[in-house]
Design an enzyme around this catalytic site. Structure first.
Site, PDB file in Angstrom:
ATOM      1  N   PHE A 152       0.813  -1.421   0.017  1.00  0.00           N
ATOM      2  CA  PHE A 152       0.147  -0.084   0.211  1.00  0.00           C
ATOM      3  C   PHE A 152       1.080   1.197   0.073  1.00  0.00           C
ATOM      4  O   PHE A 152       1.720   1.405   0.678  1.00  0.00           O
ATOM      5  CB  PHE A 152      -1.054   0.089   1.045  1.00  0.00           C
ATOM      6  CG  PHE A 152      -1.983   1.227   1.269  1.00  0.00           C
ATOM      7  CD1 PHE A 152      -2.928   1.185   0.319  1.00  0.00           C
ATOM      8  CD2 PHE A 152      -1.540   2.498   1.892  1.00  0.00           C
ATOM      9  CE1 PHE A 152      -3.959   2.370   0.214  1.00  0.00           C
ATOM     10  CE2 PHE A 152      -2.433   3.446   1.745  1.00  0.00           C
ATOM     11  CZ  PHE A 152      -3.662   3.570   1.012  1.00  0.00           C
ATOM     12  N   ASP A 186       9.101   2.741   1.879  1.00  0.00           N
ATOM     13  CA  ASP A 186       8.032   3.417   2.272  1.00  0.00           C
ATOM     14  C   ASP A 186       7.905   3.224   3.840  1.00  0.00           C
ATOM     15  O   ASP A 186       7.524   1.830   4.534  1.00  0.00           O
ATOM     16  CB  ASP A 186       6.939   3.149   1.462  1.00  0.00           C
ATOM     17  CG  ASP A 186       5.622   3.886   1.897  1.00  0.00           C
ATOM     18  OD1 ASP A 186       5.547   4.470   2.850  1.00  0.00           O
ATOM     19  OD2 ASP A 186       4.303   3.446   1.148  1.00  0.00           O
ATOM     20  N   LYS A 242       2.301   9.695   8.309  1.00  0.00           N
ATOM     21  CA  LYS A 242       1.356   9.303   9.464  1.00  0.00           C
ATOM     22  C   LYS A 242       2.081   9.876  10.880  1.00  0.00           C
ATOM     23  O   LYS A 242       1.749  10.977  11.085  1.00  0.00           O
ATOM     24  CB  LYS A 242       1.558   7.700   9.573  1.00  0.00           C
ATOM     25  CG  LYS A 242       0.624   7.365   8.368  1.00  0.00           C
ATOM     26  CD  LYS A 242      -0.148   5.818   8.595  1.00  0.00           C
ATOM     27  CE  LYS A 242      -1.111   5.570   7.584  1.00  0.00           C
ATOM     28  NZ  LYS A 242      -0.836   4.917   6.411  1.00  0.00           N
TER      29      LYS A 242
HETATM   30  C1  LIG Z   1      -1.151   5.241   4.847  1.00  0.00           C
HETATM   31  C2  LIG Z   1       0.176   4.879   3.966  1.00  0.00           C
HETATM   32  C3  LIG Z   1       0.289   5.669   2.894  1.00  0.00           C
HETATM   33  C4  LIG Z   1      -0.616   6.732   2.529  1.00  0.00           C
HETATM   34  O1  LIG Z   1      -0.693   7.873   3.241  1.00  0.00           O
HETATM   35  P1  LIG Z   1      -1.565   9.163   3.140  1.00  0.00           P
HETATM   36  O2  LIG Z   1      -1.175  10.079   4.096  1.00  0.00           O
HETATM   37  O3  LIG Z   1      -3.082   8.289   3.378  1.00  0.00           O
HETATM   38  O4  LIG Z   1      -1.420   9.534   1.789  1.00  0.00           O
HETATM   39  C5  LIG Z   1       1.221   5.236   2.070  1.00  0.00           C
HETATM   40  N1  LIG Z   1       2.126   4.309   2.312  1.00  0.00           N
HETATM   41  C6  LIG Z   1       2.175   3.382   3.604  1.00  0.00           C
HETATM   42  C7  LIG Z   1       2.980   2.431   3.960  1.00  0.00           C
HETATM   43  C8  LIG Z   1       0.862   3.631   4.248  1.00  0.00           C
HETATM   44  O5  LIG Z   1       0.894   3.053   5.433  1.00  0.00           O
END
Ligand SMILES: *Cc1c(COP(=O)(O)O)cnc(C)c1O
Length: 405
Positions: A138, A223, A252
Site C-alpha cells: 500500500f 516506504d 503518518k
Molecule cells: C497510510 C500509508 C500511505 C498513504 O498515506 P496518506 O497520508 O494516506 O496518503 C502510504 N504508504 C503506507 C505504507 C501507508 O501506510
C-alpha cells in the site's frame, strides 16, 4: 450535534468514501479517546499509526499553540526555521542527507517516485523508468500511488493507470532477479506491509535486495510512512532490519497528527532535484514542522521510544498467548507497536465487538486485526485489550459449540 444527527448529515453532505464506526469522537488523552456520550475507549488505532505521542501530549500541544500564534504558513519562496530544523534532525538521525517536505504519505511516495525517475533518467536516459513494487503493498491513493500499490481493489475503475510499474511477490528475491533489468529505476517496498495485513520483510530478503540494487545502481526505496517515527521500537524500521535504503518516505506519525510527509534521500540521489523540479504549497510549512519537531524531540530525548519497544514486546507476548488459547486466532506477527493478528473469521465483526467493549482496533485486510496504538500506551491499557479479546473469542467458541449441538 447529537451522534444520530451527525450521522445523517454525514450521509447527506460527505462523499461516501469511508465506512465509519457509529461513534463521534470529541476528545482524547494519552491512549484514550472519548465519544460524544462520554464513553471512554482505549485507542489501538491511533489515527492509524499517526498519534505517536498519544492525544493531547503537552509538548506537542504547546509547540502547535506557540507556532500558530507566531506564524502558521508562508510560501517556500522564503526560509523558515522550523522546516530547516526538522530537516536537520531527520538527517542527523537517519541514513539520509536531504529532505523534501509535503503533506501526506501518498505525496511523499509521489516525490520518491519522481526522484527515482529523475535520477535514472539523468544518469541512464529515458528508457530507465520502471519502479518495481510489491504485491499486497500500500502506497497511497493518488494515481501514481494506486498504481504503485499492488492491490486490484484500489485500482479498479480508475484505469488507465500510470505506466512504468511492475509487481513482485513480497519476500521473494528470485522474482526480483527475474523481473529487474535495464528498465528498472527503483524497487519500492514497505519494511512491514501495514495495510496489506502486517507482513514483515525477511532480513535476508532485504539484504539480498540491497546488494542487488547497489550492484546495478537501482534505487532502493523504503516506504516507512507507517513503520517510521518509532512505530517499531526504533526511530525507523530499517534500523532494525539491517539495511539502509537510498530513499525513504515518512508521513503518518511524523507530525503526531498534524498533516506532514517527507521524502528523504542520500546525496547523490537527492542532488538530482534542482530548483523548480518539485514543489508543494503547504509542504514543510512552519506549523506542521513545529509539530513534527516536537514529535522528533519527544522520541529522541524522552522515554517514548523505549516505551514503544517494551510495550511492543509486551503486546506481542500477550497476543501470542491469546493465539495459543483461542482457535479463531491463526497467527500473530509484527514489530514493536505495529502488530497484526490473523483470524479464521471476518475481522470486521471482532472490530465491532471490541468497540462495544470500549476498545478501538481496526482491520487491515479481511481477516487481520491491526494494533497501532500511541507509543505512550501503558501495560494496563494493553491488558484491557487482551482481556477484551479473550472475552470475545471465548464467547464465540461457546456460541459455535452451542450451534453444533
Ligand atoms: C497510510 C500509508 C500511505 C498513504 O498515506 P496518506 O497520508 O494516506 O496518503 C502510504 N504508504 C503506507 C505504507 C501507508 O501506510
Amino acid at each position: 450535534m447529537p451522534t444520530e444527527e451527525l450521522k445523517e448529515a454525514a450521509a447527506k453532505y460527505l462523499m461516501q468514501t469511508y465506512t465509519r464506526q457509529p461513534i463521534s469522537i470529541v476528545r482524547g488523552r494519552g491512549a484514550r479517546v472519548y465519544d460524544l456520550e462520554g464513553r471512554e475507549y482505549i485507542d489501538f488505532v491511533g489515527g492509524i499509526a499517526v498519534n505517536v505521542l498519544g492525544h493531547g501530549h503537552p509538548d506537542l500541544v504547546h509547540a502547535i499553540q506557540r507556532q500558530a500564534a507566531q506564524l502558521i504558513h508562508v510560501s517556500n519562496l522564503y526560509y523558515t526555521e522550523p522546516q530547516v530544523q526538522l530537516a536537520k534532525i531527520l538527517v542527523e538521525h537517519s541514513f539520509a542527507d536531504r529532505v523534501f517536505f509535503c503533506n501526506s504519505g501518498a505525496e511523499a511516495n509521489e516525490a520518491a517516485i519522481k526522484l527515482a525517475r529523475r535520477y535514472a533518467h539523468a544518469k541512464y536516459g529515458p528508457d530507465r523508468f520502471e519502479i518495481i513494487t510489491m504485491k499486497n503493498s500500500f502506497h497511497g491513493r493518488t494515481l501514481a500511488t494506486i498504481t504503485a500499490t499492488g492491490q486490484d481493489k484500489v485500482q479498479k475503475g480508475f484505469e488507465p493507470l500510470m505506466p512504468g510499474f511492475a509487481y513482485a511477490p513480497f519476500n521473494d528475491f528470485a522474482a526480483i532477479e527475474a523481473m529487474a533489468g535495464e528498465r528498472t529505476a527503483g524497487i519500492m517496498l514497505e519494511p512491514i506491509q501495514g495495510e496489506g495485513g502486517v507482513h514483515v520483510a525477511d532480513r535476508e530478503y532485504l539484504q539480498q535486495l540491497h546488494e542487488f540494487c547497489a550492484k546495478r545502481d537501482i534505487l532502493l526505496i523504503f516506504d516507512e510512512v507507517q513503520t517510521g517515527m518509532g512505530r517499531t521500537g526504533t526511530l525507523f524500521a530499517y534500523q532494525q532490519l539491517g539495511v539502509e535504503p537510498d530513499i525513504m518516505t515518512l508521513a503518518k506519525g511524523l507530525g503526531g497528527g498534524m498533516p506532514i510527509g517527507a521524502c528523504l534521500a542520500k546525496e547523490p540521489v537527492a542532488a538530482v532535484f534542482q530548483p523548480g523540479d518539485h514543489a508543494s504549497t503547504f509542504g514543510g510549512n512552519p506549523l506542521a514542522c513545529a509539530a513534527a519537531l516536537a514529535v522528533c524531540r519527544a522520541l529522541l530525548e524522552g522515554s517514548v521510544l523505549d516505551n514503544a519497544k517494551r510495550m511492543g514486546e509486551y503486546l506481542l507476548q500477550g497476543l501470542a498467548k491469546c493465539k495459543d488459547r483461542h482457535r479463531n486466532v491463526r497467527e500473530v506477527r509484527g514489530l514493536g507497536l505495529l502488530q497484526g493478528m490473523e483470524l479464521d473469521i471476518d475481522a470486521k465483526t471482532v472490530v465491532a465487538d471490541c468497540l462495544a467493549r470500549g476498545v478501538l482496533v481496526n482491520a487491515a485486510s479481511e481477516r487481520v486485526l491491526r494494533f497501532v496504538p500511541p507509543l505512550v500506551i501503558t501495560q494496563r491499557e494493553i491488558d484491557k485489550l487482551l482481556e477484551t479479546l479473550t472475552v470475545i473469542f471465548t464467547r464465540r467458541a461457546t456460541e459455535e459449540k452451542a450451534a453444533h449441538h
